[in-house]
Write an enzyme that holds these catalytic residues in place. Structure first.
Site, short mmCIF file in Angstrom:
data_model
loop_
_atom_site.label_atom_id
_atom_site.label_comp_id
_atom_site.label_asym_id
_atom_site.label_seq_id
_atom_site.Cartn_x
_atom_site.Cartn_y
_atom_site.Cartn_z
N ASP A 23 -27.65 27.44 61.62
CA ASP A 23 -27.01 28.69 61.22
C ASP A 23 -26.83 29.59 62.44
O ASP A 23 -26.60 29.10 63.54
CB ASP A 23 -27.87 29.37 60.14
N HIS A 93 -26.96 36.21 58.82
CA HIS A 93 -26.71 35.06 57.95
C HIS A 93 -27.81 34.01 58.06
O HIS A 93 -28.32 33.50 57.05
CB HIS A 93 -25.34 34.46 58.32
N SER A 420 -23.21 29.73 50.91
CA SER A 420 -24.23 29.76 51.96
C SER A 420 -25.58 30.19 51.40
O SER A 420 -26.62 29.77 51.89
CB SER A 420 -23.82 30.72 53.08
#
Length: 629
Positions: A23, A93, A420
Site C-alpha cells: 500500500d 490509505h 480497498s
C-alpha cells in the site's frame, strides 16, 4: 461480520502470523500499531526494516514488534513533493488498510465523535510487514513485482493488496496476477480489492483465480446532513460533516452565477464548482450550490463557507469535504435553486451530520466493481463481499480528513469507503483461519472463506453474484468449513494451458520452466474452484447443451461423515450432481464429483447453488449461468 471481541483466538499462532500490506506505507506511531507487549518477531521472519531519518519500525525501539518489517519501492527514483522516501505513510490509505487487517484494540477511537468505539483489526495479535509501493503518482508494476519477491522471501503468511488497474489485462501482462501466482506457489494467499468502478458490469480487473477478489458492502452505519433554507424548508443530504455552523445562516449563491470570468470560466462550467472556476469575490462567505458531487476544493479555495451539491449519484456512502457540505438529490436541488431565484436574500445553514443505523446492510456498494469476469468469463468474480463502506480505521495525521490541502483537520482515525477497505477485512479473516490451520494451502483458506460466506439477497443486489460472489464473509464459520476445494500451482498451470496460453506466455506468469502439453491442459470447468460460472451465447440460452464441471472436495471436518448434495436452481435449468452422496472415513480424504448443467434460461443471468450437507456443515457453492453479448 459477526466477529466480536470475544471470539475464540489461537493466541500463540496468531502472534506468529505476519500480514504483508502492499500500500502507501504505514504511520508507525499510531496506537493501532503500538508494539508494546508483542515481543520479538516470529523466528521464521526473515524481513528487515528500512530505517531512515523519519521512520523506525517499533521493534528497533522496544525490541517488541507489531511492525516486523517495512520496505519502500520507487524504481524510477522520482518522488513527488508530498512523497517521503521511506515506508512512512503520508497518505493514510496504507495505515487504514493495515489497521483494518491487524490493528491493535484502541478504545474511544472516532472521527470527531463519529463512529466512536473500539477500533481493532481482525487479528490484533498478528504482525504487520509493510511494502510501500504506491505514491502520489500511482503504483508501478516494477515496484509491485519487487515487493512480491521480497514478501515471499521475508516469510509473510497472507498478503493484503488494496490496489488494481483501471483496465483488465491478460494474466501474462498483469503484475498483480504474476506476483500473486508466485505468492500462491509459495503458500501465501493474497486478498485483493475488486476495484471501485461499479456499478457497471464487467468492471472488475483483479480476476486471477489463484487469489481472492473482494467486493465492498455497506455496514449498519449511515450519515446524513440536514440543510435549512431561509424559508425554513429543511432538506437531508449525505456527507460526513464534522463542522458546526452554530445555526448561523449565510447567503446562498448558485455556482452557475459565480463564474471566474477573469480565469476563463463560464457559467456553464462554474456550476460544477471545480477548482478555480468560482469568483472569490462572489462566493466568499457564502454557501455555494453546485451541480455535481465534487471534492469541495473549488468552493473551499474560493473562500465559501459551505457547499450544497446536488446530483443523481448513488447515495450509499458518505464523503468528507474540506468545508460544511451536504450532497442532496436532484429533486431537493431543484427546490433549492427555485428558492434562490425567488428572493434577493437567499440564505441557508448546514448542520453537523447525524449518524444513523443502516437497516438494509449489508448491500454491495455502488462503487464496487462488478463481474462478469472480463478475462475468463467462466470464473466467477468477485469471490466474496466484506465491509467496505464508511469504515473507521487508522489514518496518517499529515493528510487532512478530506485529503484537500488547506483542510485544517488532522486526525489519527478517518472514515473512508472502497473495496480497498473491504480487502483487509478478508485478509484478516484469512489470517484468522491460518492461525488455526497453519498448514492449509491458499486455495483451502480461500475455499473456506467462500463456502461459508453468508448468502446475500439478489433482490437487494441486482447484479447478484456478479456483485457479491459467494456472499458476505463469515470468519467464525470459515474456521470449520467441513469440506474444501483445494488446488495447487499445477492446477492453475493446467487452467492457463487450457485457456490457450503458449509455453512462452505461461512462463511469463509462472516465472519457471512450466510448459503446456496435451497432458498439462484442462478446461476452465475442471479448475477446482469453489464457485461455478457458465457463460453461454444468446442462441444457446434456449437449449444449453450439457456442460460438465469436475470438482474434488477434501474432508477437513469430521473423520467419519456423509455429505448429501442439495441443488437449488430456477425452472428450466437442470443441474445434476454425480455422485450426490459423498462418504468420508478420514480427515484429508478427497472425493471427486461431477456437476452437469443443461436446459434453458429465460433471463440473461440466473443464480443457482450447490450445498454439501452432513447435518453439521453446509458447504455452499454459488452457480451462475448467464448470457454473454
Amino acid at each position: 461480520m459477526g466477529f466480536s471481541q470475544q471470539v475464540e483466538r489461537s493466541t500463540t499462532e496468531e502472534s506468529d502470523i505476519v500480514i504483508g500490506v502492499f500500500d502507501t506505507g504505514i504511520w508507525p506511531e499510531s496506537e493501532s500499531f503500538n508494539g508494546t507487549g508483542f515481543g520479538p518477531p516470529p523466528t521464521k521472519w526473515r524481513g528487515s526494516c528500512q530505517v531512515s531519518a523519519n521512520f523506525t519500525c517499533n521493534k528497533y525501539v522496544l525490541n517488541s514488534s507489531k511492525i516486523v518489517g517495512a520496505r519502500y519501492y520507487k524504481s524510477d527514483g522520482e518522488f513527488g513533493p508530498d512523497d517521503l522516501p521511506s515506508p512512512r505513510d503520508t497518505d493514510g490509505h496504507g495505515s487504514h488498510t493495515a489497521s483494518t487487517a491487524a490493528g491493535n484494540l484502541v478504545s474511544m477511537a472516532s472521527l470527531y465523535g463519529f463512529s466512536s468505539g473500539t477500533a481493532r483489526g481482525c487479528v490484533p495479535s498478528a504482525r504487520i510487514a509493510v511494502y510501500k509501493i504506491c505514491w502520489s503518482d500511482g503504483c508501478d508494476d516494477a515496484d509491485i513485482l519487487a515487493a512480491f519477491d521480497d514478501a515471499i522471501a521475508d516469510g509473510v503468511d497472507i498478503i493484503s493488496l488494496s490496489l488494481g488497474s483501471s483496465n483488465p489485462h491478460e494474466y501474462f501482462n498483469d503484475s498483480i496476477a504474476i506476483g500473486t501466482f508466485h505468492a500462491m506457489r509459495n503458500g501465501i494467499l493474497t486478498s485483493a480489492s475488486a476495484g471501485n468502478d461499479g456499478p457497471s458490469r464487467s468492471t472488475i480487473t483483479n480476476v486471477a483465480p489463484w487469489f481472492i477478489s473482494v467486493a465492498a458492502s455497506t455496514i449498519d452505519r449511515k450519515f446524513s446532513t440536514k440543510v435549512q433554507l431561509g424559508n425554513n424548508n429543511i432538506y437531508e443530504g449525505i456527507s460526513i460533516n464534522t463542522y458546526d455552523l452554530q445555526n448561523v445562516t449565510y447567503p446562498l449563491i448558485y455556482g452557475g452565477d459565480a463564474a471566474n470570468i477573469s480565469g476563463g470560466f463560464t457559467d456553464s462550467s462554474s456550476r460544477f464548482c471545480h477548482q478555480d472556476s468560482l469568483d472569490q469575490n462572489l462566493v466568499k462567505g457564502k454557501i455555494v450550490v453546485c451541480d455535481d458531487l465534487v471534492s469541495g476544493e473549488g468552493p473551499f479555495s474560493a473562500g465559501a463557507v459551505g457547499a450544497l451539491m446536488q446530483g443523481q449519484r448513488r447515495r450509499d456512502r458518505a464523503f468528507s469535504f474540506p468545508l460544511p457540505t451536504s450532497y442532496v438529490d436532484t429533486n431537493d436541488g431543484s427546490d433549492i435553486l427555485l428558492y434562490i431565484n425567488s428572493t434577493r436574500n437567499a440564505t441557508a445553514t448546514i448542520y453537523r451530520s447525524t449518524e444513523g443505523n443502516n437497516t438494509l446492510a449489508p448491500i454491495v456498494g455502488s462503487l464496487s466493481s462488478r463481474g462478469p469476469n472480463p478475462i475468463t468469463p467462466d470464473i466467477l468474480k468477485p469471490d466474496i463481499s466484506a465491509p467496505g463502506i464508511d469504515i473507521l480505521a487508522a489514518w496518517s495525521p499529515v493528510n487532512p480528513v478530506s485529503e484537500v490541502k488547506g483542510d485544517p483537520r488532522f486526525v489519527p482515525y478517518n472514515i473512508i469507503s472502497g473495496t480497498s477497505m473491504a480487502c483487509p477485512h478478508v485478509t484478516g479473516a484469512a489470517a484468522y483461519i491460518k492461525s488455526f490451520h497453519p498448514t492449509w494451502s491458499p486455495a483451502a483458506i480461500k475455499s473456506a472463506l467462500m463456502t461459508t460466506a453468508t448468502p446475500m439477497s439478489s433482490a437487494k443486489n441486482l447484479d447478484a453474484e456478479f456483485a457479491y460472489g459467494s456472499g458476505h464473509v463469515n470468519p467464525i464459520k470459515s474456521l470449520n468449513p467441513g469440506l474444501v476445494y483445494d488446488a495447487e500451482a499445477i492446477d492453475y498451470v493446467k487452467f492457463l494451458c487450457g485457456q490457450g496460453y503458449s509455453t512462452n506466455l505461461l512462463q511469463l506468469v509462472t516465472g519457471d520452466n512450466s510448459s503446456c502439453s496435451e497432458t498439462i491442459r484442462g478446461t476452465v470447468w475442471d479448475l477446482n474452484y469453489p464457485s461455478l460460472a457458465l457463460s453461454v451465447f444468446p442462441f444457446e440460452s434456449n437449449n444449453i447443451s450439457s456442460h460438465v464441471f469436475n470438482r474434488v472436495v477434501t474432508n477437513v471436518g469430521s473423520p467419519f461423515s456423509t455429505y448429501k448434495a442439495s441443488v437449488t436452481a430456477p425452472g428450466g435449468l437442470k443441474i445434476q450432481v454425480n455422485p450426490n452422496v459423498l462418504s468420508f472415513t478420514s480427515l484429508g480424504q478427497k472425493q471427486p464429483f461431477q456437476l452437469t448443467i443443461e436446459g434453458t434460461i429465460i433471463e440473461s443471468t440466473v443464480s443457482a447453488s450447490l450445498v454439501w450437507d452432513d447435518g453439521v456443515h453446509q458447504v455452499r457453492s454459488p452457480i451462475v449461468v448467464y448470457v454473454v453479448s
